[in-house]
Write an enzyme that holds these catalytic residues in place. Structure first.
Site, PDB file in Angstrom:
ATOM      1  N   ARG A 189      29.958 -20.872  27.394  1.00  0.00           N
ATOM      2  CA  ARG A 189      29.777 -22.144  26.680  1.00  0.00           C
ATOM      3  C   ARG A 189      30.892 -23.151  26.974  1.00  0.00           C
ATOM      4  O   ARG A 189      30.802 -24.313  26.592  1.00  0.00           O
ATOM      5  CB  ARG A 189      29.713 -21.891  25.171  1.00  0.00           C
ATOM      6  N   TRP A 203      35.022 -26.435  25.760  1.00  0.00           N
ATOM      7  CA  TRP A 203      34.566 -27.325  26.831  1.00  0.00           C
ATOM      8  C   TRP A 203      34.999 -28.715  26.380  1.00  0.00           C
ATOM      9  O   TRP A 203      34.494 -29.231  25.370  1.00  0.00           O
ATOM     10  CB  TRP A 203      33.048 -27.243  26.989  1.00  0.00           C
ATOM     11  N   GLY A 209      31.302 -29.577  18.867  1.00  0.00           N
ATOM     12  CA  GLY A 209      30.571 -30.814  18.554  1.00  0.00           C
ATOM     13  C   GLY A 209      31.481 -32.007  18.740  1.00  0.00           C
ATOM     14  O   GLY A 209      32.537 -31.919  19.369  1.00  0.00           O
ATOM     15  N   LYS A 213      27.166 -23.862  29.674  1.00  0.00           N
ATOM     16  CA  LYS A 213      25.786 -23.393  29.690  1.00  0.00           C
ATOM     17  C   LYS A 213      24.839 -24.288  28.901  1.00  0.00           C
ATOM     18  O   LYS A 213      23.762 -24.631  29.366  1.00  0.00           O
ATOM     19  CB  LYS A 213      25.751 -21.965  29.152  1.00  0.00           C
TER      20      LYS A 213
HETATM   21  C1  AGP Z   1      21.105 -25.370  35.031  1.00  0.00           C
HETATM   22  O1  AGP Z   1      21.591 -24.599  36.049  1.00  0.00           O
HETATM   23  C2  AGP Z   1      22.085 -26.130  34.273  1.00  0.00           C
HETATM   24  N1  AGP Z   1      23.186 -25.367  33.868  1.00  0.00           N
HETATM   25  C3  AGP Z   1      21.573 -27.180  33.317  1.00  0.00           C
HETATM   26  O2  AGP Z   1      20.990 -28.171  34.110  1.00  0.00           O
HETATM   27  C4  AGP Z   1      20.563 -26.769  32.226  1.00  0.00           C
HETATM   28  O3  AGP Z   1      19.352 -26.400  32.807  1.00  0.00           O
HETATM   29  C5  AGP Z   1      20.356 -27.945  31.261  1.00  0.00           C
HETATM   30  O4  AGP Z   1      21.579 -28.271  30.663  1.00  0.00           O
HETATM   31  C6  AGP Z   1      19.315 -27.674  30.206  1.00  0.00           C
HETATM   32  O5  AGP Z   1      19.649 -26.577  29.421  1.00  0.00           O
HETATM   33  P1  AGP Z   1      18.604 -25.940  28.425  1.00  0.00           P
HETATM   34  O6  AGP Z   1      17.493 -25.386  29.249  1.00  0.00           O
HETATM   35  O7  AGP Z   1      19.356 -24.895  27.679  1.00  0.00           O
HETATM   36  O8  AGP Z   1      18.124 -27.055  27.543  1.00  0.00           O
END
Ligand code: AGP
Length: 616
Positions: free
Chosen positions: A27, A74, A101, A611
């Site tokens: 994360r 992050w 957040g 992620k």
């Molecule tokens: C994919 O490799 C990325 N890490 C990113 O684009 C991800 O797919 C995007 O942030 C959406 O995430 P989610 O599917 O959890 O909504």
């Protein structure tokens, strides 16, 4: 976005916190920290860098206590420094807070606190909130007990504009850890003689599988043998304890060197799980009960909007092709981050899908809320059970891909596409698709996991191939129709984890400008399976070769012409057109993975990424 872990129990907190943070590290990994409490003394350790740096720090000088909080960051507000690492303390140094957040009005709150003589050590919005809670608690004057700390917490949160998943403790109220959420995920883990507050269940499955998925504006307090959940207004609220359906094995790397590789190889099983119990050979269709819509209601749908971010958006683009060609329903894809601010014309029969692996991506969640606000039926296609999008949507489909830890999405993509194919089949079958066409689609879907396994068998050869291209300045990806979204996804995977420049384009766009980039240093990856546009793709390939571009082709086995033209070829098995993108993406995932490993990149923790993006 960040990872949060709060613990209270009978065991030493530090090892539990560190293990939890390791599992939450996907994360965010800019900095990490823990604070524990023992005999009225708080011990704080935090530093910039990955959990490994924090681990070294706590090994040298372990903080003691049977309760504590831990955080992996992050960065949003404030640079990546030791000072900006969480936990943050209040003015008295007795309250420790961790946060996921963004506090939007932090400047205003900070100015108020500065006028009361507060001094700040960091640049973060979180420290301001820690000070505010401490300031209210200290000003209450009453007993230093759980109720007053809880009241101070609630009063402070009422002044906050923004999003938060929070956990805190106070030295003067030693036997309790508090948490709250608004817009960022938070889960209560219910143990025996111990309780937890975490951002993601994968961090606590080693300790308990009983969880409560907290809702926005829930405020939770955990003690060793009890927990309470109240609303931000202080009222009791009803909640449900759910059982997590996976174990520690599912969230461990096993024998694989990286989560990403493990998840790439899990795809055949994930595909099977996405289809399990959802295909009816009797009715020649797919069944998706979670949509909560009758056949009649589904037949009335005259337009579909698919909204998502990143990889999920690429799955949506494939969904658009699938739904339009199998069900003939006009379908539009929109970035969730645009949808939320757009005033898209939609009518009462428009159906909206929010697609998200995590179910927590803030832009996708905001798009879902905007769509619901306007009265549209809004459904989710998500992986994380109990996450916010499925809970707030009118229905939907779980992907059942199992936990995805690698920051670069892989199995969630193919599972999303499988679910969207099921949806297209279902919608097609209640319109014009014949039972014979339905059966054809079902048998193609059923063959998919075995075909995917055959593609995975090429991993060693793809690794060798990747070794030939480590010197490339960048890559261009081309595909057409079903495989245009695969060009986008292949390019995204490569840039995310190898940091090589990469772009995906519809093949025919080459001649409209992209051709200027073609040359020996910028190889092209041409996705050209044996489909309706194969010959057109060959034209594009010839144009690249004419400009001295190197080409890696993803082609159907046995195609001699393309094998003769391309510099390198990776074969996928023969399959129907609509299945080919699901197979074609696998070599691209493997190519990106092997190239990144050869370049020495940290594929599970690519720089600057996290992620799930739970901040705007
Ligand atoms: C994919 O490799 C990325 N890490 C990113 O684009 C991800 O797919 C995007 O942030 C959406 O995430 P989610 O599917 O959890 O909504």
């Amino acid at each position: 976005m960040c990872g949060i872990f709060g613990y209270i129990g009978r065991s030493e907190a530090t090892p539990i916190l560190i293990d939890g943070l390791r599992r939450l590290e996907y994360r965010g990994y800019d900095s990490a920290g823990v604070a524990t409490l023992a005999n009225g003394v708080m011990e704080l350790r935090k530093c910039a860098g990955q959990i490994a740096s924090l681990t070294q720090m706590v090994q040298k000088d372990p903080p003691h206590g049977t309760s504590g909080i831990g955080h992996t960051r992050w960065a949003t507000h404030g640079r990546v420094t030791d000072e900006n690492a969480h936990p943050h303390l209040d003015q008295s140094g007795k309250l420790a807070l961790i946060h996921n957040g963004v506090i939007e009005n932090f400047q205003q709150l900070r100015d108020q606190l500065l006028s009361h003589g507060h001094t700040f050590r960091s640049e973060t919005d979180t420290e301001v909130l820690a000070h505010l809670i401490g300031y209210i608690f200290d000003g209450m004057g009453g007993p230093r007990n759980k109720q007053n700390l809880l009241d101070a917490f609630r009063l402070a949160l009422k002044q906050v504009i923004g999003t938060y998943g929070l956990a805190l403790f106070h030295v003067d109220v030693p036997d309790v850890v508090l948490g709250a959420r608004r817009g960022s995920p938070l889960i209560l883990g219910v143990g025996k003689g111990q309780n937890f507050i975490v951002s993601d269940v994968s961090a606590i499955v080693a300790h308990t599988r009983d969880v409560v998925y907290l809702d926005d504006y829930d405020v939770v307090s955990i003690e060793r043998n009890q927990f309470d959940i109240v609303s931000l207004a202080g009222a009791d609220i009803s909640f449900q304890v759910s059982k997590v359906d996976f174990t520690t094995e599912d969230v461990d790397k096993g024998a694989y060197p990286h989560y990403m590789l493990k998840e790439i190889f899990e795809q055949p099983n994930a595909m099977r799980d996405a289809m399990r119990g959802r295909l009816s050979t009797e009715e020649c269709t797919a069944k998706l009960g979670g949509l909560n819509m009758s056949s009649r209601e589904l037949r009335d749908v005259d337009r579909i909007v698919l909204t998502a971010c990143g990889t999920a958006l690429h799955a949506a683009r494939l969904g658009e092709c699938l739904i339009e060609s199998l069900a003939q329903i006009p379908t539009e894809v929109e970035f969730a981050s645009e949808f939320r601010y757009r005033n898209m014309p939609m009518n009462k029969d428009t159906l909206v899908f929010a697609i998200s692996q995590s179910g927590e991506t803030i832009d996708t969640l905001a798009a879902l809320r905007e769509s619901k606000r306007k009265g549209h039926r809004t459904l989710g296609i998500c992986n994380s059970v109990g996450s916010t999008i499925p809970r707030e949507s009118d229905g939907g489909v779980y992907m059942h891909a199992g936990p995805e830890i690698g920051v670069a999405a892989t199995k969630s993509f193919t599972s999303q596409v499988v679910v969207l194919t099921l949806l297209a089949l279902l919608l097609g079958r209640i319109r014009h698709l014949s039972s014979a066409q339905g059966i054809e689609a079902i048998s193609a879907l059923e063959s998919l996991p075995d075909l995917a396994r055959q593609v995975l068998d090429e991993s060693a050869r793809i690794e060798e191939l990747a070794g030939k291209y480590t010197d490339a300045a960048g890559f261009l990806f081309f595909g057409r129709q079903y495989n245009y979204p695969i060009a986008l996804e292949g390019a995204l995977k490569l840039k995310e984890i190898s940091y090589k420049f990469a772009e995906g384009h519809p093949s025919a766009e080459l001649k409209h400008g992209v051709i200027a980039l073609v040359g020996p240093d910028v190889p092209s990856i041409m996705i050209a399976p044996d489909d309706a546009v194969y010959e057109k793709n060959i034209n594009t390939l010839e144009q690249i070769k004419a400009r001295k571009g190197r080409v890696i082709a993803i082609a159907t086995e046995g195609r001699k012409q393309i094998a003769g033209l391309a510099d390198d070829i990776i074969c996928i098995p023969k399959c129907p057109d609509f299945i080919s993108p699901i197979l074609a993406v696998i070599p691209l995932q493997l190519f990106a993975y092997h190239l990144a490993v050869k370049l020495g990149c940290d594929v599970d923790k690519p720089r600057n990424l996290a992620k799930s993006v739970t901040v705007e």
